[in-house]
Scaffold this motif. Structure first.
Motif: not given
Ligand code: AMP
Length: 197
Positions: A70, A3, A104, A82, A78, A30, A72-74, A84
């Motif tokens: 948020k 990550n 998470k 991911f 991934a 992302w 988009r992550m949900e 960022l």
């Protein structure tokens, strides 16, 4: 899982390197800048709101940016991790990210910071503007404003992760291939689990 936060000023090559890294490591990408541009091209209300800040080289307000990320992550997958790209851009966003990840049960593996001289950044952005037509890359005054915002609001984010021993600087001045190779060496060496039989 890897990550990563790919960090650095506008024009440091985050987007280019992120695209290559997501392919190689099969992880999610992302990019909050890309998300805003997507909204803009779809003429959404969020896109219109973001444009009013982007065109001036300012940050879009935190609540708007955080809630978009948020969502988009949900909704995205991934499984392997991911990258960022362009987030977090200030301490409020870094803290919001901590909360999002805690919920998470996830952790940042590392923040990789691409280091590039200011004059090189301006040249790269002006050149990119000629090709991409991105409004915020065409005007030198707006570019300088973005670099100023980066210095004032975004650089503290580096220290936030450095205090957690998670920040690493990478030379961002070479060719795209050279920088990619350096990033991969670093990731493979420090962050991927290698099995030796
Ligand atoms: P970028 O493509 O990352 O350079 O972002 C382009 C523009 O989108 C920035 O100059 C900001 O106006 C906006 N933006 C992108 N990411 C963020 C963020 N994390 N917070 C606030 N504004 C952002």
């Amino acid at each position: 899982m890897i990550n990563l936060i790919l960090f650095g000023p506008p024009g440091s090559g985050k987007g280019t390197q992120a695209q290559r890294l997501v392919e190689k490591y099969d992880i999610a990408h992302w990019s909050t800048g890309d998300m805003f541009r997507f909204e803009l091209s779809n003429h959404t209300e969020l896109g219109q709101l973001a444009k009013s800040y982007m065109d001036k080289g300012q940050l879009v307000p935190d609540e708007v940016t955080i809630s978009m990320l948020k969502k988009r992550m949900e909704s995205g997958k991934a499984t392997n991790g991911f990258i960022l790209d362009g987030f977090p851009r200030n301490i409020v966003q870094a803290q919001a990210l901590d909360t999002l990840l805690e919920e998470k049960n996830l952790k940042i593996t590392a923040l990789l910071s691409l280091e590039v001289d200011e004059e090189e950044l301006i040249n790269r952005l002006l050149n990119r503007g000629k090709v991409s037509g991105r409004a915020d890359d065409i005007n030198e005054e707006i570019i300088r404003r973005r670099l100023q915002v980066y210095k004032e609001e975004t650089t503290p984010v580096y220290n936030y992760y450095a205090e957690k021993q998670l920040a690493v600087q990478v030379n961002g001045m070479g060719t795209i291939d050279e920088i990619f190779e350096e990033l991969c060496l670093l990731i493979d060496d420090r962050y991927t689990t290698q099995f030796v039989y």
